[in-house]
Design a protein around this motif. Sequence first.
Motif, mmCIF file in Angstrom:
data_model
loop_
_atom_site.group_PDB
_atom_site.id
_atom_site.type_symbol
_atom_site.label_atom_id
_atom_site.label_comp_id
_atom_site.label_asym_id
_atom_site.label_seq_id
_atom_site.Cartn_x
_atom_site.Cartn_y
_atom_site.Cartn_z
ATOM 1 N N GLY A 44 0.801 -1.214 0.000
ATOM 2 C CA GLY A 44 0.000 0.000 0.000
ATOM 3 C C GLY A 44 0.835 1.264 0.000
ATOM 4 N N GLY A 83 -8.081 5.225 -0.176
ATOM 5 C CA GLY A 83 -7.595 3.917 -0.597
ATOM 6 C C GLY A 83 -6.807 3.225 0.496
ATOM 7 N N THR A 122 -3.819 7.424 -10.553
ATOM 8 C CA THR A 122 -4.990 6.562 -10.741
ATOM 9 C C THR A 122 -4.564 5.111 -10.887
ATOM 10 O OG1 THR A 122 -6.252 8.315 -11.800
ATOM 11 C CG2 THR A 122 -6.971 6.069 -12.221
ATOM 12 N N GLN A 156 -3.595 3.194 -7.723
ATOM 13 C CA GLN A 156 -4.661 2.773 -6.815
ATOM 14 C C GLN A 156 -4.951 1.282 -6.928
ATOM 15 O OE1 GLN A 156 -4.572 5.621 -4.893
ATOM 16 N NE2 GLN A 156 -6.749 5.301 -4.586
ATOM 17 N N TYR A 172 -4.374 -0.867 -3.952
ATOM 18 C CA TYR A 172 -5.378 -0.941 -2.900
ATOM 19 C C TYR A 172 -6.494 -1.917 -3.276
ATOM 20 C CZ TYR A 172 -3.295 3.337 -0.974
ATOM 21 O OH TYR A 172 -2.445 4.265 -0.439
ATOM 22 N N LEU A 173 -6.773 -1.999 -4.576
ATOM 23 C CA LEU A 173 -7.853 -2.865 -5.048
ATOM 24 C C LEU A 173 -7.460 -4.335 -5.011
ATOM 25 C CD1 LEU A 173 -10.697 -2.764 -6.222
ATOM 26 C CD2 LEU A 173 -9.691 -2.482 -8.501
ATOM 27 N N VAL A 207 -11.937 1.962 -1.357
ATOM 28 C CA VAL A 207 -10.982 1.919 -2.462
ATOM 29 C C VAL A 207 -11.612 2.505 -3.729
ATOM 30 C CG1 VAL A 207 -9.715 0.389 -4.017
ATOM 31 C CG2 VAL A 207 -9.639 0.011 -1.550
ATOM 32 N N GLY A 222 -11.750 6.113 -3.415
ATOM 33 C CA GLY A 222 -10.419 6.669 -3.619
ATOM 34 C C GLY A 222 -10.076 6.801 -5.091
ATOM 35 N N ILE A 223 -10.418 5.773 -5.896
ATOM 36 C CA ILE A 223 -10.167 5.831 -7.335
ATOM 37 C C ILE A 223 -10.933 6.997 -7.967
ATOM 38 C CG2 ILE A 223 -10.517 4.609 -9.528
ATOM 39 C CD1 ILE A 223 -9.983 2.004 -8.009
#
Length: 300
Positions: free
Chosen positions: A103, A133, A245, A248, A251-252, A280, A283-284
């Motif tokens: 992360g 995220g 972007t 991220q 995080y996913l 998440v 966050g995106i």
Amino acid sequence: MPSGNHVDYLLLGVLALIWSTSFLLIKIGVTGMEPFTLTAIRLVIAAGVLLLVLRLSGRRLVVTRPAVRLYAFVGVLGNALPFSLISLGEVTVTSSMAAVLMGIMPVATFVLAHLLIPSEPMTARKFVGVSLGFGGLIALVGMSALGTIGSDPLGQLAVLGGALCYALTAVYVRIHGMFGTLEAATGAGLVAAAAGILFAFWLEDPLTMTPTAPALWAAVILGAVHTALAALIYFRTIRNLNAVTFAQINYLIPVLGSIWGILLLGESFGPNVVMALCLVLAGIYFVQPRRRTRAATSAP
């Protein structure tokens, strides 16, 4: 600045689905062979697949100086080195701790993009997105995972090093990777395979190993799907989406990994998974640049 389209976001999701099973396959691989040898086999298979696709498509590698620099940078810092470090770290580091350490990649990318990419400045909106995220990641693994930081310093530093390699590579490709996706993936794959072989023979003794069948199958899948196919998606999406972007995805991936565990391994389903996924995805959304209205620039 290109902001991507629905296809790019769909591909980002596909890439996250693919990479969300990587840690499981790496765990299987390192139980049956040494980590650097696993990485070398994975990278050789990936390079072979990509080279075959390039030849069948009738295309050739770009051999300009900028292209060769890109191959070398991505091949070593974006493939061989982080794959080896993460495989080495996963020998002792738990999956939840590895998720926390990975992360760091979006955070590092956020800072590096601000410093090195003029079109991706640090904004409050992006800060909120990256924070959401990371909050989703903590919601998934629990605050207790943070308490294990420092318990296995070498293994954790190895995974952290892999995360930082990914951050540097994302920013570098965003700046310099503006040519054919297939050519970029193949060139980087060939360099990565060569570096992986050197690491394996330097640090281990691959010719004397007797890997288990599950470990070999894990290496084959990691090479063909998680490296070769993923590389093609990677170069397209990072070109069309901004670096923050794309970052991220780290995080996913653990959220999707938990969902795989629920679907395939019968692991318990808890509200933390839903909360993590929502955070998440939020966050995106927040790391996207605001779309300007076309009305202000359209002709009367």
